[in-house]
Design a protein around this motif. Structure first.
Motif, PDB file in Angstrom:
ATOM      1  N   PRO A  53       0.804  -1.218   0.000  1.00  0.00           N
ATOM      2  CA  PRO A  53       0.000   0.000   0.000  1.00  0.00           C
ATOM      3  C   PRO A  53       0.840   1.272   0.000  1.00  0.00           C
ATOM      4  CG  PRO A  53       0.030  -0.969   2.193  1.00  0.00           C
ATOM      5  CD  PRO A  53       0.772  -1.917   1.300  1.00  0.00           C
ATOM      6  N   GLY A  54       2.085   1.192   0.407  1.00  0.00           N
ATOM      7  CA  GLY A  54       2.936   2.375   0.462  1.00  0.00           C
ATOM      8  C   GLY A  54       2.816   3.106   1.777  1.00  0.00           C
ATOM      9  N   GLN A  57       0.094   9.447   4.017  1.00  0.00           N
ATOM     10  CA  GLN A  57       0.113  10.792   3.423  1.00  0.00           C
ATOM     11  C   GLN A  57       0.586  11.810   4.447  1.00  0.00           C
ATOM     12  OE1 GLN A  57      -0.471  11.897   0.406  1.00  0.00           O
ATOM     13  NE2 GLN A  57      -0.956   9.904  -0.450  1.00  0.00           N
ATOM     14  N   VAL A  71       6.886   7.550  -1.430  1.00  0.00           N
ATOM     15  CA  VAL A  71       5.743   6.734  -1.856  1.00  0.00           C
ATOM     16  C   VAL A  71       5.777   5.379  -1.143  1.00  0.00           C
ATOM     17  CG1 VAL A  71       4.753   5.499  -3.829  1.00  0.00           C
ATOM     18  CG2 VAL A  71       5.422   7.902  -4.060  1.00  0.00           C
ATOM     19  N   GLN A  74       4.668   1.586  -3.352  1.00  0.00           N
ATOM     20  CA  GLN A  74       3.296   1.132  -3.591  1.00  0.00           C
ATOM     21  C   GLN A  74       3.245   0.426  -4.939  1.00  0.00           C
ATOM     22  OE1 GLN A  74       0.190   4.097  -3.497  1.00  0.00           O
ATOM     23  NE2 GLN A  74      -1.331   2.641  -4.215  1.00  0.00           N
TER      24      GLN A  74
ATOM     25  N   CYS B 217       2.550   8.705 -10.298  1.00  0.00           N
ATOM     26  CA  CYS B 217       3.603   8.628  -9.271  1.00  0.00           C
ATOM     27  C   CYS B 217       3.161   8.006  -7.955  1.00  0.00           C
ATOM     28  CB  CYS B 217       4.195  10.001  -9.019  1.00  0.00           C
ATOM     29  SG  CYS B 217       3.186  11.135  -8.038  1.00  0.00           S
ATOM     30  N   MET B 218       1.893   7.800  -7.744  1.00  0.00           N
ATOM     31  CA  MET B 218       1.375   7.218  -6.494  1.00  0.00           C
ATOM     32  C   MET B 218       1.616   8.137  -5.291  1.00  0.00           C
ATOM     33  SD  MET B 218       0.103   4.413  -7.451  1.00  0.00           S
ATOM     34  CE  MET B 218       0.098   3.726  -9.078  1.00  0.00           C
ATOM     35  N   GLY B 219       1.896   9.403  -5.552  1.00  0.00           N
ATOM     36  CA  GLY B 219       2.182  10.324  -4.460  1.00  0.00           C
ATOM     37  C   GLY B 219       0.971  10.634  -3.605  1.00  0.00           C
ATOM     38  N   SER B 221      -1.939   8.569  -3.150  1.00  0.00           N
ATOM     39  CA  SER B 221      -2.883   7.461  -2.885  1.00  0.00           C
ATOM     40  C   SER B 221      -3.346   7.432  -1.442  1.00  0.00           C
ATOM     41  CB  SER B 221      -2.295   6.093  -3.165  1.00  0.00           C
ATOM     42  OG  SER B 221      -1.369   6.126  -4.123  1.00  0.00           O
ATOM     43  N   VAL B 222      -4.608   7.117  -1.267  1.00  0.00           N
ATOM     44  CA  VAL B 222      -5.192   7.000   0.076  1.00  0.00           C
ATOM     45  C   VAL B 222      -5.969   5.683   0.167  1.00  0.00           C
ATOM     46  CG1 VAL B 222      -5.406   9.496   0.442  1.00  0.00           C
ATOM     47  CG2 VAL B 222      -7.281   8.249  -0.647  1.00  0.00           C
ATOM     48  N   TYR B 228      -6.471   0.966  -2.223  1.00  0.00           N
ATOM     49  CA  TYR B 228      -5.877   2.297  -2.354  1.00  0.00           C
ATOM     50  C   TYR B 228      -6.348   2.962  -3.637  1.00  0.00           C
ATOM     51  CZ  TYR B 228      -2.856   2.479   1.675  1.00  0.00           C
ATOM     52  OH  TYR B 228      -2.398   2.574   2.953  1.00  0.00           O
TER      53      TYR B 228
END
Lengths: 303, 245
Positions: A53-54, A57, A71, A74, B217-219, B221-222, B228
């Motif tokens: 999932p990485g 945030q 990141v 992910q 970039c997946m910066g 994602s939640v 996700y």
């Protein structure tokens, strides 16, 4: 007419421009904007055995001339990539693909790489021993010459595909790691991954990135990458993919002069999704200006 | 998604820190209210994602609140400035799901995408109730514009200087027949609205620090109940049932 073709060992690319792993996903988003077949290759998103999932945030922070990212690798996991992304890649791109593979143990690296043996379009394995975001994993392998060599041997034992080790810049002497990989049988090297960095929010007085630290990329790291490619070119006789802050056709040529046979473009894609297309279009004129008929002649020419 | 140059036509200051910008250019990639654009600014490495307030075939209407250096620079661009814009980003609101009594709830600069949404709902024959929340009277903007559209407009301010004293959740509670919400605003507001018992469903627009803005970039994602999701590509609109706080 400038000849843009280059070789990475036995793999021929129509030009040296390769979108870097982690900035290009599995190609889908960019295929909406331009024909990916103009690319020399592309390096897919770092893929691990299990889906990841990485990190929490926020994962992104801007910096002067670049960005930090955390990141945290992910990705949907290697089985899902083989089932869902590989067939789609075959539709949107018809050249050789670089498979970036991550891992948290020697066994995982080997198993991930072995699963790609039967996928003909995967021309090169790019083994990520350098992601700075995963505390438990890659960092340790890439920072220690013995560990880097062990991963190299573990992967080489299970694949006939060329193995390029992707090196971290967060070490005292990158040439030492490069030599260890070369001695262990690596077919090539890719450098550099991101530089470990940090920003702090003045308002909250807390790190901007939830993971606390992130990897710095973008034009800010370009001179560091050029220096390290230079050092590694002096140290080993393997083909090098130069990576780090490359943003223009001129940067591609500079990276090749330092010793790179091909060049990966990373953060520039995030700022401008057509960055690689624009760089490829600009390369012939830049080469002509430099008096170069074969771009491959630039490799190491500054030494 | 489309990358093209837009020309800044005009900038109008709405409040102390809020501006209206009109950009002319090719808007063919914009397909739904709630989508956003990602604007490149000189001297800034990352683009700035800005929600689309409204659009025509050849112009974008943006409402921008100055929150940092990027938005500071953006609202100071002079008319005629050409801007490199990625347009038509994100999923946007699905206005067909709002039922007969949708309520549009916006807080602060979050009211921007609700304007284009309200207009399209009215064009589709649905009259939405619109609840807008601001800190204080001096922070309120676009009330006249919403009124002119012909929707039912409710306003709340935290200090009570204008409209109801309180939050948009207080507005919603007064119109209990509204059971489906389209929401955009700061995260605490989204969360409060999400918890309203009267809602059977809703669409919530999320903000995130983005790298690319187009899913690569997946910066941003939640986690959601559907795994996700990338706020920039799979969002910014998430559905009530999939949101994880």
């Amino acid at each position: 007419m400038v000849n843009l073709s280059v070789r990475l060992g036995d793999v021929e690319l129509k030009n040296p421009v390769i979108p870097a792993s982690g900035t290009f996903g599995y190609g889908r988003e960019y295929a909406e904007l331009y024909d990916l077949d103009i690319l020399g290759s592309f390096s897919w998103k770092g893929t691990t055995a299990a889906p990841r999932p990485g990190n929490p945030q926020p994962r992104i922070a801007e910096t002067a001339a670049g960005m930090l990212n955390a990141v945290g690798l992910q990705n949907p996991g290697i089985d899902a990539v083989i089932a869902e992304e590989v067939p789609n890649i075959a539709r949107i791109f018809h050249g050789p693909v670089i498979a970036n593979v991550g891992g948290f143990s020697l066994q995982e690296y080997a198993e991930n790489c072995a699963k790609l043996n039967d996928i003909d379009q995967v021309a090169i394995l790019e083994v990520n021993i350098s992601c700075p975001n995963v505390h438990a994993g890659g960092k340790n392998f890439g920072c220690d010459p013995h560990a880097a060599a062990e991963v190299t041997r573990a992967v080489k034992a299970v694949t006939k595909k060329p193995v390029f080790m992707k090196l971290t810049p967060n070490v005292t002497d990158i040439a030492e790691i490069a030599r260890a990989c070369a001695d262990a049988g690596a077919d090539g090297l890719c450098l550099i991954n991101t530089l470990l960095g940090m920003r702090i929010d003045l308002k909250t007085k807390r790190p901007l990135i939830a993971n606390r630290t992130g990897g710095l990329s973008g034009p800010a790291v370009f001179p560091v990458a050029v220096r390290m490619v230079w050092d590694v070119y002096e140290a080993v006789k393997l083909p090098i993919i130069g990576c780090g802050g490359v943003s223009s056709a001129e940067d591609v040529c500079e990276m090749m002069l330092a010793g790179a046979s091909a060049v990966e473009i990373g953060a520039a894609n995030l700022r401008d999704p057509c960055a690689c297309k624009k760089i490829i279009e600009a390369l012939p004129a830049v080469c002509e200006r430099l008096g170069v008929e074969r771009i491959a002649d630039l490799t190491g020419a500054a030494h | 998604m489309k990358q093209s140059l837009f020309t800044l036509e005009h900038t109008r200051q709405l409040t102390g820190d809020t501006y209206e910008l009109v950009l002319s250019g090719d808007t063919s990639a914009v397909t739904a209210p709630g989508q956003f654009v990602n604007i490149q600014l000189p001297g800034k490495f990352l683009r700035r994602p800005i929600s689309i307030c409204n659009w025509t075939e050849d112009a974008l209407l943006l409402l921008v609140r100055v929150v940092g250096e990027g938005t500071h620079d953006l609202v100071r661009c002079v008319p005629g400035t050409e801007l490199d814009v990625l347009s038509g980003l994100g999923n946007g609101f699905d206005l067909t799901q709002g039922g007969a009594h949708p309520i549009l709830l916006g807080g602060g600069i979050g009211i921007a995408p609700l304007y284009g949404l309200a207009q399209r709902m009215l064009e589709a024959g649905v009259t939405p109730t619109v609840g807008l929340g601001f800190r204080s009277g001096k922070d309120a903007f676009y009330l006249e514009e919403f009124s002119k559209l012909g929707c039912r407009l409710l306003v709340a301010t935290e200090d009570g200087q204008l409209g109801t004293k309180g939050f948009v959740t207080d507005l919603a509670k007064n119109v209990r027949e509204c059971d489906y919400a389209f929401v955009c605003g700061p995260t605490p507001m989204l969360k409060a609205v999400h918890g309203l018992g009267q809602l059977t469903g809703g669409q919530f627009s999320f903000e995130a620090r983005m790298g690319c803005g187009f899913g690569a970039c997946m910066g941003c994602s939640v986690p959601t109940t559907n795994g996700y999701k990338r706020v920039c590509k799979d969002g910014p609109i998430l559905y009530k049932e999939e949101i994880v706080w």
